[in-house]
Design a protein around this motif. Structure first.
Motif: not given
Length: 243
Positions: A97, A68, A57-61, A63-66, A4
């Motif tokens: 964030g 990448y 658009r930046f992930p809020k959790t 789990e979403e970041l993971q 990302l």
């Protein structure tokens, strides 16, 4: 590898004055186009998020970041993550964030911060990462205020030690400036200039971190650097190291 990449975009609003009359115009630019192309060629699956899209658009959790393996922050300040519209205008509480990025790295993700006018502390201290959760994560300590070191004559980083990321490259091309940083105890300084770190590697929790004090694109990233024969290999190897 899934990466990302956030930042390296800007909007320029200009005033044109011609005698008595004036008018305005606006243009949008992205500075990382060539680097992103190089990363694709190096086999990296890159999701690019321009600075202004962080709002929506930046992930809020976590789990979403993971989704990448690593995150790159380049020329985008801490306020872009901390002052999202619902908080700034409606006083809503949202996930921090930068705290999510901290958790992401601690759990095994990679983080690279690339220098510029709005990274580390940046121009007039406006990037302000020293006063953010990422101050603990990055392998460098940041200055209390503005940290720009402008070098219009150009400087060539030198190897601080042998390392597979740089050993095959020989002499480095010139850079036109960098953010002044201090290598943290236990971090690995790879490149430097007159005692200032240029490339530092580190660890945080289960994750890997890196700080490149200069820019990946103009203006600090000179044309000599961008056109360097090892440019693509350097960035490709560096982001893959974070996995």
């Amino acid at each position: 590898m899934k990466l990302l990449f956030i930042g390296e975009s800007w909007i320029i609003h200009m005033i044109h004055t011609k005698g008595f009359d004036s008018f305005t115009s606006t243009k949008y630019e992205e500075g990382a186009t060539y680097l992103l192309s190089c990363l694709h060629e190096e086999g990296v699956d890159v999701t690019y998020m321009p600075s202004h899209e962080v709002q929506v658009r930046f992930p809020k959790t976590l789990e979403e970041l993971q989704a990448y393996d690593a995150i790159v922050l380049s020329d985008v300040g801490a306020n872009t993550f901390l002052l999202q519209n619902p908080t700034f205008y409606q006083m809503e509480m949202l996930p921090n964030g930068l705290e999510l990025i901290k958790q992401f790295v601690s759990a095994g993700g990679g983080l690279l911060m690339i220098g510029g006018y709005l990274t580390f502390m940046g121009i007039e201290g406006k990037a302000n990462y020293r006063n953010s959760p990422l101050a603990e994560v990055l392998p460098v300590e940041m200055m209390p205020g503005e940290d720009r070191v402008e070098k219009p004559e150009g400087i060539s980083p030198i190897a601080s030690r042998s390392h597979p990321l740089i050993d095959s490259f020989g002499a480095w091309p010139k850079l036109l400036g960098y953010n002044k940083l201090i290598t943290k105890p236990g971090a690995e300084e790879i490149l430097s200039h007159e005692g200032d770190p240029i490339l530092v590697l580190g660890k945080y929790g289960s994750g890997k971190t890196a700080a490149f004090a200069s820019d990946c694109a103009p203006h600090w990233g000179s044309l000599e650097f961008v056109n360097w024969q090892h440019y693509s290999a350097f960035w490709g190897d560096l982001v893959k190291y974070l996995k």
